[in-house]
Each structure stands twice: as C-alpha cells, then as structure tokens.
Design a protein around this motif. Structure first.
Motif, short mmCIF file in Angstrom:
data_model
loop_
_atom_site.label_atom_id
_atom_site.label_comp_id
_atom_site.label_asym_id
_atom_site.label_seq_id
_atom_site.Cartn_x
_atom_site.Cartn_y
_atom_site.Cartn_z
N UNK A 1 17.68 10.10 -14.62
CA UNK A 1 17.54 9.91 -13.16
C UNK A 1 16.10 10.16 -12.71
N UNK A 2 15.50 11.24 -13.20
CA UNK A 2 14.14 11.60 -12.77
C UNK A 2 13.12 10.57 -13.27
N UNK A 3 13.23 10.21 -14.54
CA UNK A 3 12.21 9.29 -15.09
C UNK A 3 12.35 7.88 -14.52
N UNK A 4 13.58 7.48 -14.18
CA UNK A 4 13.75 6.16 -13.54
C UNK A 4 12.92 6.05 -12.28
N UNK A 5 13.01 7.10 -11.44
CA UNK A 5 12.27 7.08 -10.17
C UNK A 5 10.76 7.12 -10.42
N UNK A 6 10.34 7.97 -11.35
CA UNK A 6 8.90 8.09 -11.64
C UNK A 6 8.33 6.75 -12.09
N UNK A 7 9.04 6.09 -13.00
CA UNK A 7 8.54 4.83 -13.56
C UNK A 7 8.55 3.72 -12.50
N UNK A 8 9.66 3.62 -11.78
CA UNK A 8 9.78 2.54 -10.80
C UNK A 8 8.70 2.66 -9.71
N UNK A 9 8.54 3.87 -9.18
CA UNK A 9 7.54 4.05 -8.11
C UNK A 9 6.12 3.79 -8.62
N UNK A 10 5.84 4.22 -9.84
CA UNK A 10 4.49 4.04 -10.38
C UNK A 10 4.15 2.56 -10.52
N UNK A 11 5.07 1.78 -11.07
CA UNK A 11 4.77 0.35 -11.25
C UNK A 11 4.73 -0.40 -9.92
N UNK A 12 5.59 0.02 -9.00
CA UNK A 12 5.54 -0.61 -7.66
C UNK A 12 4.18 -0.35 -7.03
N UNK A 13 3.72 0.89 -7.13
CA UNK A 13 2.41 1.25 -6.57
C UNK A 13 1.31 0.47 -7.26
N UNK A 14 1.41 0.33 -8.58
CA UNK A 14 0.38 -0.38 -9.35
C UNK A 14 0.29 -1.83 -8.90
N UNK A 15 1.47 -2.42 -8.62
CA UNK A 15 1.49 -3.81 -8.18
C UNK A 15 0.74 -4.00 -6.87
N UNK A 16 0.90 -3.04 -5.95
CA UNK A 16 0.24 -3.18 -4.65
C UNK A 16 -1.28 -3.09 -4.79
N UNK A 17 -1.76 -2.46 -5.83
CA UNK A 17 -3.21 -2.29 -6.02
C UNK A 17 -3.77 -3.28 -7.05
N UNK A 18 -2.88 -4.13 -7.58
CA UNK A 18 -3.35 -5.18 -8.49
C UNK A 18 -4.09 -4.68 -9.71
N UNK A 19 -3.69 -3.54 -10.24
CA UNK A 19 -4.38 -3.01 -11.43
C UNK A 19 -3.64 -3.50 -12.68
N UNK A 20 -4.34 -3.56 -13.79
CA UNK A 20 -3.67 -4.00 -15.02
C UNK A 20 -3.40 -2.83 -15.96
N UNK A 21 -3.64 -1.60 -15.46
CA UNK A 21 -3.46 -0.43 -16.32
C UNK A 21 -2.76 0.69 -15.55
N UNK A 22 -1.76 1.30 -16.21
CA UNK A 22 -1.08 2.46 -15.67
C UNK A 22 -1.23 3.60 -16.68
N UNK A 23 -1.50 4.80 -16.14
CA UNK A 23 -1.80 5.95 -16.98
C UNK A 23 -0.88 7.09 -16.55
N UNK A 24 -0.44 7.92 -17.49
CA UNK A 24 0.31 9.12 -17.07
C UNK A 24 -0.43 10.36 -17.53
N UNK A 25 -0.22 11.47 -16.81
CA UNK A 25 -0.95 12.70 -17.11
C UNK A 25 -0.16 13.91 -16.62
N UNK A 26 -0.53 15.09 -17.11
CA UNK A 26 0.15 16.33 -16.70
C UNK A 26 1.24 16.71 -17.68
#
Ligand code: KG4
Ligand code: ZN
Length: 343
Positions: free
Chosen positions: A250-275
């Motif tokens: 449940x937690x990772x679904x939300x993290x992944x979905x929101x991150x890619x949605x955000x990436x789409x709005x900024x038109x980037x071709x790279x997503x990074x995770x940290x922490x």
C-alpha cells in the motif's frame, strides 16, 4: 566562483540523528573514506531514538570517527579543502555536536566551513553511485523524518512537488513494526518479511484530489492497527509476514504513483530515489518496473548510501563550495527544522 584547477577534497560530517559519520570525498563524486558509527543497538531497547542519549553518544564518537575517516583516506587534515557538515534538519542536540566539531576544525585549519541540508545530502548520495547523473530529475526522498517529491532543477535548485501531510514513510514503517512487535528500526524488518509474506490484505492508499503530489500515511497506519486488534479479539493468529507485505504494498504504491505523476508534469526523463526507505527492496523493484513501463530512467544508491552517512554530505558540500555562494561561515548554527532549498 572557485575555479577547479586541482582536485577538491571535502571532509563531510553527519550527526543529525543516530549515526555519527565522517567521510572524505573527492570532487563531489569519489569516496575516499566512509565511516559510520551507528547507535541503533543503543536506541533499540527504547523502540526509537532518544535525543539526549543520541547527543551524548555523538560527543563520544565524533573525534574518533573523523580521525578514522582521515586515516582511511590516507589524507592529512591540512590537505582537505573544506569541511561540510549537516546543520539541519534533525535533532538539535545531535546536530550541534557535528556543527561544533566542524566549526572548531575549520577555525583551527583555516578552511571554509559549509553547512549542508541533510535532505539535499540524501539526494546527492546518487551523484556518488551514478557518476553520470546530473540534474534535472525528480527525486523521491523518503526517510525516517521526511517524505518529499523534489524537482531537482540544478545541484542547488530545488522545487518541492509533494510532501507528507502527517507521518514520514520511514516513521510509518517504524510504527507498524512496533505494533507488530518485530523490532526497531522497522523498515528493514518489514522489508525482509514482505518478501516471504503475501499481499492479501487491502490497506488504504491515500491520493489527494488536488494539484499536489502529497502523501498521507496515518490512514494506513490506523488501518493496520485496527486489523491487528480485530484479529486478536477474534482469537485469530495474525500472519505477520502477510501484514508486512500488504502494508508495504500500500505504501510503495502511493510513493511510486505520485513520483511518476510528478515527473510527468516536469517532463524529466529521470527519476531518482533517496533516503533510508530507498533501501526498501519492494520500492526499488516497483520503481524500476514503473520506469521501464513509462520509458523513464530510475536510479537509487546502494543500501549503504541510502541510510544516514557522511559521503552524501561531502558530495552535497562540494556543489555548495564550487557555487562560491554558500553562505555559512563560523556563525553556522544548527537549524532543526531546516527546509529544502533554503540558503
Ligand atoms: O535516512 P535515514 O537513515 O534517517 C533519517 O534521515 O531519518 O532513514 C531511516 C529510516 C527509518 O525509518 C528506517 O525504518 C527506514 O529508513 N528504512 C527502511 C529500510 N531501511 C531503512 N524502510 C523501508 N525498508 C527498508 N529496507
Ligand atoms: Zn537521513
């Protein structure tokens, strides 16, 4: 602007929570030493970090840890170019130990002192593990105290696209582990059990109906708590591994979905995770699968550089130094509530 005529060696220092760490990093990208003295064993019996104990342990460890980092890198303290230290966010007493040590060294050695934001440090850990990685990209930073989706426009230019409205992701892992009685810190325990368990229980995945990419983890936490209590009342045995797999899903679904949605709005071709939570196997896999599906590159650091360390502080400190406009001199103080991108 400092011109790069020679290699730049930075001593990184990190004491924001329960790890006393020091490193030597060359040109922001190459690790010469990475020393971490963890207090996890000490805090384990309390089920979480006790700030007073953390500060005291940092005082005991900071000098030996710095000495060890210099020795391992085989570098004389006079040959370092600058000292970078975490000055926030974090526990004030813990931060002050690192900041005071860094100030004393900078003063004695007549070297520049650079204050580094801990969260920006987590992002910079990726510059060490992925030598060709450069901004812009979108980064999901998920740790015990923070959860953010950040548009990294430049090495020192950040726009926050989403944040948690209650618990940090790591905090949720730690709290659920406590409810299940499987130890502290909870993330690694849940991660291990989720591999064996089955994703059979439906826990809520919260999405906000607005233009933010914010998170909320208090609902899923309450839902797990209610499930455990209900099953206990019914006299049913709980399959802890299944609860871990379902919660993590449940937690990772939300993290992944929101991150890619955000990436789409900024038109980037790279997503990074940290922490710290970026160490999670389930999250790493889901990120990679989603990246492949959407044609977006996905990067994350090795586990050792996901959790707190000083290499990431040396890397972030390098980009502060070469910008020439890092502002903190010997007046540097700890800022427990420091925000990303604030200079
Ligand atoms: O970044 P970090 O070392 O410290 C903070 O800046 O907070 O993150 C620690 C957090 C803890 O909440 C811990 O449970 C979580 O990271 N964590 C994990 C994993 N390893 C550490 N969470 C999920 N899965 C993991 N494998
Ligand atoms: Zn951290």
């Amino acid at each position: 602007m400092i011109k790069k005529e020679k290699d730049i060696y930075i001593l990184g220092i990190e004491t924001s929570c329960d790890e006393t760490a020091a490193s030597i990093v060359r040109n922001g990208r190459t690790v010469l030493s990475n020393v971490v003295s963890t207090q996890i064993e000490i805090h384990m019996k309390y089920g979480g970090v006790v700030p007073e104990i953390a500060s005291r342990k940092h005082v005991e460890s900071i000098i030996p840890v710095i000495d060890c980092a210099l020795n391992e890198a085989n570098i004389n303290k006079n040959d370092i170019d600058a000292i970078a230290v975490t000055y926030g966010p974090g526990l004030v007493g813990a931060l002050l130990v690192g900041v005071s040590a860094a100030k004393a060294m900078a003063f004695a050695l007549k070297k520049p002192l650079i204050g580094v934001n801990h969260i920006e440090g987590h992002i910079a850990a990726n510059y060490i593990s992925h030598q060709d990685l450069e901004p812009p990209f979108v980064c999901l930073v998920v740790s015990g105290g923070h959860s953010h989706i950040v548009h990294v426009k430049g090495y020192r230019d950040f726009e926050i696209l989403g944040r948690t409205r209650d618990d940090a992701a790591g905090e949720a892992f730690d709290k659920i582990a406590r409810i299940l009685g499987i130890g502290y810190p909870g993330g690694p325990q849940i991660d291990k059990r989720a591999v064996i368990g089955k994703n059979l229980i439906k826990f809520p995945e919260v999405h906000f109906n607005d233009e933010t990419f914010d998170f909320s983890f208090s609902g899923v936490k309450t839902s797990v708590m209610n499930y455990v209590n209900r099953e206990k009342q019914k006299g049913q045995e709980i399959d802890i591994n299944d609860v871990c797999a379902s919660f993590q899903n449940a937690v990772t679904n939300v993290l992944v979905e929101n991150t890619f949605k955000a990436a789409q709005t900024r038109n980037v071709d790279t997503v990074v995770i940290a922490g710290g939570v970026a160490a999670n196997q389930g999250l790493r896999q889901k990120m990679e699968q989603s990246g492949i599906k959407r044609g977006i590159k996905v990067f994350y650091p090795p586990i050792l550089l996901c959790t707190d360390n000083a290499v990431m502080i040396g890397a972030a400190g390098y980009y502060e130094l070469i910008s020439g406009v890092y502002q903190k001199g010997l007046e540097l103080n700890a800022v427990p509530g420091l925000k990303i991108g604030v200079r």
